[in-house]
Design a protein around this motif. Structure first.
Motif, PDB file in Angstrom:
ATOM      1  N   ALA A 134       0.829  -1.206   0.000  1.00  0.00           N
ATOM      2  CA  ALA A 134       0.000   0.000   0.000  1.00  0.00           C
ATOM      3  C   ALA A 134       0.863   1.256   0.000  1.00  0.00           C
ATOM      4  O   ALA A 134       0.581   2.220  -0.718  1.00  0.00           O
ATOM      5  CB  ALA A 134      -0.933  -0.009   1.210  1.00  0.00           C
ATOM      6  N   ARG A 138       1.021   4.211  -2.808  1.00  0.00           N
ATOM      7  CA  ARG A 138       0.640   5.559  -2.398  1.00  0.00           C
ATOM      8  C   ARG A 138       1.808   6.537  -2.416  1.00  0.00           C
ATOM      9  O   ARG A 138       1.621   7.734  -2.617  1.00  0.00           O
ATOM     10  CB  ARG A 138       0.001   5.508  -1.010  1.00  0.00           C
ATOM     11  N   GLY A 155      -8.887   1.308   0.090  1.00  0.00           N
ATOM     12  CA  GLY A 155      -8.678   2.178  -1.055  1.00  0.00           C
ATOM     13  C   GLY A 155      -7.984   1.539  -2.229  1.00  0.00           C
ATOM     14  O   GLY A 155      -7.879   2.157  -3.294  1.00  0.00           O
ATOM     15  N   LEU A 156      -7.488   0.321  -2.080  1.00  0.00           N
ATOM     16  CA  LEU A 156      -6.803  -0.356  -3.173  1.00  0.00           C
ATOM     17  C   LEU A 156      -7.690  -1.437  -3.779  1.00  0.00           C
ATOM     18  O   LEU A 156      -8.488  -2.082  -3.086  1.00  0.00           O
ATOM     19  CB  LEU A 156      -5.498  -0.983  -2.691  1.00  0.00           C
ATOM     20  N   THR A 157      -7.549  -1.636  -5.079  1.00  0.00           N
ATOM     21  CA  THR A 157      -8.319  -2.648  -5.806  1.00  0.00           C
ATOM     22  C   THR A 157      -7.441  -3.863  -6.036  1.00  0.00           C
ATOM     23  O   THR A 157      -6.255  -3.735  -6.353  1.00  0.00           O
ATOM     24  CB  THR A 157      -8.789  -2.091  -7.165  1.00  0.00           C
ATOM     25  N   TYR A 271      -3.782  -2.264  -7.202  1.00  0.00           N
ATOM     26  CA  TYR A 271      -3.590  -0.897  -7.687  1.00  0.00           C
ATOM     27  C   TYR A 271      -4.595   0.039  -7.033  1.00  0.00           C
ATOM     28  O   TYR A 271      -5.572  -0.394  -6.415  1.00  0.00           O
ATOM     29  CB  TYR A 271      -3.731  -0.839  -9.218  1.00  0.00           C
ATOM     30  N   ASP A 272      -4.325   1.345  -7.201  1.00  0.00           N
ATOM     31  CA  ASP A 272      -5.229   2.387  -6.720  1.00  0.00           C
ATOM     32  C   ASP A 272      -5.911   3.001  -7.941  1.00  0.00           C
ATOM     33  O   ASP A 272      -5.260   3.668  -8.745  1.00  0.00           O
ATOM     34  CB  ASP A 272      -4.442   3.447  -5.950  1.00  0.00           C
ATOM     35  N   GLU A 273      -7.177   2.766  -8.080  1.00  0.00           N
ATOM     36  CA  GLU A 273      -7.930   3.227  -9.253  1.00  0.00           C
ATOM     37  C   GLU A 273      -7.776   4.732  -9.458  1.00  0.00           C
ATOM     38  O   GLU A 273      -7.664   5.210 -10.594  1.00  0.00           O
ATOM     39  CB  GLU A 273      -9.407   2.872  -9.080  1.00  0.00           C
ATOM     40  N   ARG A 275      -5.267   6.648  -8.844  1.00  0.00           N
ATOM     41  CA  ARG A 275      -3.910   7.100  -9.152  1.00  0.00           C
ATOM     42  C   ARG A 275      -3.393   6.582 -10.487  1.00  0.00           C
ATOM     43  O   ARG A 275      -2.236   6.828 -10.832  1.00  0.00           O
ATOM     44  CB  ARG A 275      -2.950   6.656  -8.042  1.00  0.00           C
TER      45      ARG A 275
END
Length: 289
Positions: A134, A138, A155-157, A271-273, A275
């Motif tokens: 994470a 980030r 917050g991560l997918t 991943y973070d959608e 970002r």
């Protein structure tokens, strides 16, 4: 202040010294050292204490790590937001992957992606057991990470892409009652060649052995997973290896078979959608649903 010198600084911090940082960056140690000196001159502070031949972060260096990551992250985001005249993404895509999934699935995916999007340079970094995925995403170390699951972070997918199955690998001359699949609760009385304790695969294997009531002893702990098969071939012990690596060991002369019950572990992408760059979105679009 040159952006490449900021990258030199972070590479030195992340790789614990000049030698590995220079190797990771593809530059010489003198060039790296000169770049760090230039950065210190531009900033007007000493980022490292020179202790013998080593480097130790100074107080100013520790304070600069966060801003340096933001500088590099913003530059990568700006570069990766570009598209060429045909509307295809270009720039750079940073990916982190654990050794267990980097070879095979990830390299194949990157190869297919690069054929479709030749304007994107992909940088693949090693995901170490001590890394916090994470934070890597980030803090801008990477947009996308590949790792074994389960994994969860707010917050991560996450998306499961496949399953690794571990097989039993034994020396070719081991005198045992051979069975395929081999019962997990009746393993050969042979010591085990394995990876360090912090390895995710070793954790999965040890949990499976404990559930089956099997007890084993270690004969060798090997840092490089690719070298485990060679140790087995030389008779140092047996091992539990991901199927593709087990098949390579078999080419070298080891005996391999499946296990009952099987030892499996899913792997996938994280991943973070919010970002994702155009390049990151394009990469994820190429993955099988």
């Amino acid at each position: 202040m040159e952006s490449r010198h900021v990258e030199y600084f972070l590479a030195t911090v992340d790789n614990d010294g000049l030698a590995l940082a220079a190797e990771a960056l593809g530059v010489t140690k003198p060039s790296l050292s000169k770049g760090l000196r230039n950065l210190e001159r531009d900033l007007g502070v000493e980022l490292f204490h020179r202790v013998g031949r080593g480097l130790v972060l100074s107080a100013a260096g520790k304070a600069f790590v966060g801003p340096a990551r933001k500088i590099v992250r913003d530059l990568v985001a700006a570069e990766s937001s570009l598209v060429d005249v045909s509307g295809l993404p270009r720039g750079r895509l940073d990916i982190c992957a654990s050794a267990h999934v980097a070879e095979g699935p990830v390299t194949e995916l990157i190869g297919a992606f690069r054929k479709q999007y030749p304007g994107v340079v992909v940088r693949l970094a090693d995901l170490r057991p001590v890394d916090v995925i994470a934070s890597l995403i980030r803090d801008g170390h990477c947009e996308i990470a590949f790792s074994h699951f389960p994994f969860a972070a707010a917050g991560l997918t996450t998306r499961v892409l496949g399953i690794h199955e571990y097989w039993l690998v034994v020396p070719h001359d081991a005198e045992i009652d051979w069975r395929d699949p081999f019962p997990l609760d009746d393993l050969p009385d042979i010591p085990v060649v394995g990876l360090p304790k912090e390895s995710s695969s070793r954790t999965v294997i040890e949990k499976a052995l404990q559930a089956a009531g099997s007890r084993t002893i270690m004969s060798a702990v090997v840092e490089q997973r690719e070298a485990v098969g060679a140790f087995v071939v030389e008779g140092v012990g047996m091992s539990f290896m991901e199927r593709t690596l087990a098949e390579r060991a078999a080419v070298g002369g080891a005996r391999i078979c499946t296990l009952d019950p099987p030892i499996t572990v899913p792997y996938g992408v994280i991943y973070d959608e919010a970002r994702l760059s155009p390049a990151g979105r394009a990469f994820l679009d190429t993955l099988a649903p």
